[in-house]
Write an enzyme that holds these catalytic residues in place. Structure first.
Site, PDB file in Angstrom:
ATOM      1  N   ALA A 721      15.986  12.555   4.534  1.00 58.62           N
ATOM      2  CA  ALA A 721      15.524  11.952   3.922  1.00 58.62           C
ATOM      3  C   ALA A 721      13.713  12.833   4.463  1.00 58.62           C
ATOM      4  CB  ALA A 721      15.659  10.318   3.464  1.00 58.62           C
ATOM      5  N   GLU A 726       3.610   7.320   2.358  1.00 59.74           N
ATOM      6  CA  GLU A 726       1.761   7.951   2.541  1.00 59.74           C
ATOM      7  C   GLU A 726       1.456   9.235   1.622  1.00 59.74           C
ATOM      8  OE1 GLU A 726       1.987   7.496   6.485  1.00 59.74           O
ATOM      9  OE2 GLU A 726      -0.013   7.085   6.535  1.00 59.74           O
TER      10      GLU A 726
HETATM   11 MO1  MOS Z   1       0.655   4.517   8.018  1.00 59.09          MO
HETATM   12  S1  MOS Z   1      -1.432   4.309   8.529  1.00 59.09           S
HETATM   13  O1  MOS Z   1       0.874   5.602   9.429  1.00 59.09           O
HETATM   14  O2  MOS Z   1       0.817   2.759   8.284  1.00 59.09           O
END
Ligand code: MOS
Length: 766
Positions: A721, A726
């Protein structure tokens, strides 16, 4: 187990740190493909869903004690000032006020942002901590905050990073506004000028992105309680161990005396990776008054003082050959760190997303008299990708090449810094299925749509890390009744961490997911797991859970072998039972095996292995946007986003879609609505609330089509996984910006693309 030096794969602020971790000596057998699994990859509702929707789940925000006291913070009203006097006499007379601390009555407590202090006589942004009041109720504490008289000497301030970088700008710290360490960073490969010289087409543009504020649903909050020398902190945090260590260091007490608990959490987006000053202030007072203290920040404080996505002032220059080959990419960028050190760069997408031999970047992270930046969901990549993908569309148009063909032409098959292959890069596949799903063939020449509502299509690609790493541990326990507990020092920000842990254990041990209890978010009860940042939670912890569950299975098998007097090779494990392959009646349930064991509880701690060496681990994807622009009102409606990504194995289709929905909506909100507005004459934030700071709502939400083009990435781990939190937001603003351009034929180079900017851009063309 062996100790190994591991180069950290986490480049959040251009930093690569050598880390060491204990990892298994042998490779684990990779999990089969999802189609051959029963629990992993399915759409499974969160195992903590019932508690959450019924209100039974106790978040830090809800935590209380009968004798609890409440803290509120007095914050500087000025962008830059020195404190000459603090008079608390009136506030102290208020009934119910217990204790007030500030720079004149509290010993210097070091704070881990460089050499900064808990309280400073100089305040460097509107919202910086000046005093902390603890009272019987939150309302009394707030009233007392307003009764404190502070005399300030206002100083000349600067709020824009381009201005702050100038020689004659007010100096926010000794040594100037571009700190030696990380203030200016450069990168280059090949020969940029030579590349430009050999290009047939050169385009140079400027882009500006706004400061955006995280605004998670659950406020920043802590409840602290001392039991003699033992401090317990219930904290809304993305990193229980990192909070523990920084608070122990501020208070100068052993880390073993600090326990941090995060049972349920309502989001962080990067802003909650760090400990809050409020936790330290609360702990200091709590110890003195011998009562638990609770502190909850309000929306105004959250919008001023606990982080934001830094702005960017980017100048990009691109050279390309007539056939579409990228010859040169150059970037100069200024970003505001705010008043204390933070990362404000945005160069990574330009450096790594497309194939180009000649690249140069020069970035300034500049102090400004504004709230400090913090990591925010794909730091740097969101702003960088918007600018890069905007200019690439302009170059493609000049070359009369379809934007999609232009990206395919410049596909980078290997990592251009290390010249190593990627563990997986199915970006070409993502382009193909994504284009089909959005109906890319319906895209017209930019600005050619007729009528006052103009439709447009755009795309942007994505690169991020998110492969996870050791160390990450999970302890799996099986009890005599066959019930299973998994303990892991991670935290569930709301993303579904509880559920994927239970899924992995249920899959391996072949027992119903309801029989698995998951305990996370408690530094005292769980083995270490990293902070939840960089989209590394699922890829770091699931291999450890897998390893732990496999070890339990192995113990059960060897136990069964002894009890049944059959060699292990002749035994079969199925659905929590072990039987002899030739004689199925010769069998034992897992619980029967544990019942005979003197340990009473079977325990195994699994660990996350290193990813296969010699490769680069990244995630890739593309998003396509279909938008309509009303040229009379300037309003933009996003009809649909197609997100096609290579993110390794899907662990849970439902939580995966949730992440993509959240990322896309947040990206849309950043592209079209959100902007922290600082008044340049007073240095004050004029929209530090959720009424004036616009966040996209359900009415702005488009149809979102999530397509995963990857199976397990076996070179990353036995589970395969990778992270998705992000990657989900990175390409959205760029795709929307390009679709808006395609609709109206006029480029808007600054975010957010608001109706006024659309109308002004259109009028300029008339
Ligand atoms: Mo993220 S900006 O690495 O929580």
């Amino acid at each position: 187990m062996a100790q190994k030096i591991i180069r950290s794969q986490y480049h959040l602020y251009d930093e690569k740190i050598d880390t060491m971790a204990e990892v298994p000596d042998s490779e684990l057998k990779p999990l089969p493909k999802n189609k051959d699994l029963k629990v992993i990859g399915k759409s499974i509702p969160r195992i903590d869903g019932n508690e959450k929707v019924t209100g039974a789940a106790i978040y830090t925000f809800d935590k209380t004690f009968v004798n609890i006291a409440h803290g509120r913070t007095l914050r500087s009203p000025y962008p830059f000032a020195t404190i000459t006097k603090i008079d608390t006499s009136k506030a102290e007379k208020l009934k119910g006020v217990i204790k007030i601390i500030h720079t004149y009555n509290t010993n210097e407590i070091s704070w881990y942002w460089g050499n900064s202090k808990l309280f400073d006589k100089t305040t460097r942004y509107e919202g910086e901590e000046v005093a902390f009041v603890v009272a019987e109720t939150e309302a009394i504490a707030e009233k007392a905050v307003r009764l404190i008289k502070v005399e300030y000497k206002e100083l000349d301030f600067v709020i824009n990073p381009v201005d702050a970088a100038k020689e004659d700008a007010p100096k926010i710290h000794e040594g100037g506004n571009i700190p030696k360490r990380r203030g200016h960073s450069t990168y280059s490969r090949g020969d940029f000028e030579e590349g430009i010289k050999n290009a047939d087409v050169v385009v140079e543009e400027k882009y500006i992105t706004e400061v955006a504020v995280h605004n998670p649903t659950e406020p920043f909050c802590s409840v602290v309680k001392w039991d003699d020398e033992q401090l317990t902190i219930w904290d809304s945090t993305q990193g229980i161990f990192s909070v523990r260590d920084s608070i122990a260091s501020s208070l100068k007490i052993p880390q073993s005396k600090v326990r941090v608990i995060t049972e349920y959490m309502g989001g962080g987006f990067g802003a909650k990776l760090e400990a809050g000053k409020y936790s330290v202030m609360a702990a200091l007072v709590s110890k003195e008054i011998k009562r638990p203290v609770k502190v909850v920040l309000d929306r105004r404080e959250m919008n001023l003082a606990v982080g934001n996505r830094p702005n960017s002032y980017q100048t990009i220059k691109v050279g390309a050959k007539r056939d579409g080959t990228l010859m040169a990419l150059g970037l100069t960028n200024y970003g505001s760190m705010g008043a204390y050190p933070a990362g404000a760069g945005a160069h990574w997408p330009l450096r790594s997303l497309y194939k180009c031999e000649n690249v140069t970047t020069s970035e300034y992270s500049v102090f400004t008299n504004t709230g400090r930046a913090r990591a925010f969901r794909a730091p740097g990549h969101v702003q960088g990708t918007f600018a890069l993908e905007s200019i690439l569309d302009d170059v493609a148009e000049k070359l009369k090449i379809n934007p999609l063909d232009f990206r395919i032409k410049n596909f980078a098959p290997i990592d251009q810094d290390s010249e190593r292959p990627y563990t997986s890069k199915k970006l070409l596949e993502a382009y193909e299925v994504g284009a089909k799903a959005i109906g890319w063939e319906n895209r017209k020449t930019s600005g050619s749509d007729k009528g006052f509502i103009k439709r447009g299509f755009g795309l942007a690609s994505q690169i991020w890390w998110g492969g996870g790493y050791p160390p990450a541990y999970a302890t799996v326990k099986m009890n005599r009744d066959g019930s299973v507990q998994v303990l892991c020092g991670t935290q569930d920000l709301g993303t579904g961490t509880y559920t994927i842990i239970a899924q992995v254990a249920a899959e391996v041990l072949e027992i119903p997911i309801e029989k698995i209890d998951v305990l996370i978010g408690d530094t005292q009860a769980t083995p270490y797991a990293p902070s939840s940042g960089g989209s590394n939670t699922a890829p770091s912890i699931t291999p450890a859970v897998y390893d732990g569950a496999l070890q339990i299975k192995e113990k059960l098998m060897s136990g069964a072998s002894a009890l049944l007097e059959v060699s292990q090779e002749k035994l079969v494990y199925s659905k929590g039972e072990i039987f002899e392959s030739d004689n199925k009646s010769n069998s034992l349930k897992a619980s029967e095996i544990v019942r005979k064991m003197r340990e009473r509880v079977l325990v195994a701690t699994g660990s996350r292995n290193e990813s296969t060496s010699g490769y680069r681990v990244n995630t890739f994807g593309v998003q396509f946007a279909d938008v309509e622009v009303n040229t009379l009102t300037g309003k933009i409606k996003v009809n649909k986003i197609v997100a096609a990504h290579d993110i390794g194995r899907t662990l849970n289709r439902q939580t995966l879609e949730n992440q993509f929905h959240g990322g896309v909506i947040m990206g849309l909100s950043y592209a079209l609505h959100e902007e922290r507005v600082v008044d340049e004459f007073t240095g004050k934030v004029v929209n530090a609330n959720l009424l004036d700071y616009k966040i996209a709502t359900m009415l702005d939400t488009p149809e979102i089509d999530v397509i995963i083009v990857s199976e397990a990435d076996e070179l990353v781990s036995a589970v395969g996984a990778k992270g998705i939190g992000e990657p989900a937001i990175i390409p959205t603003p760029g795709a929307i910006a390009n679709a808006v351009y395609n609709a109206i034929g006029v480029r808007i180079n600054s975010l957010p693309i608001t109706p006024d900017k659309v109308l002004m851009a259109l009028n300029k063309e008339v």
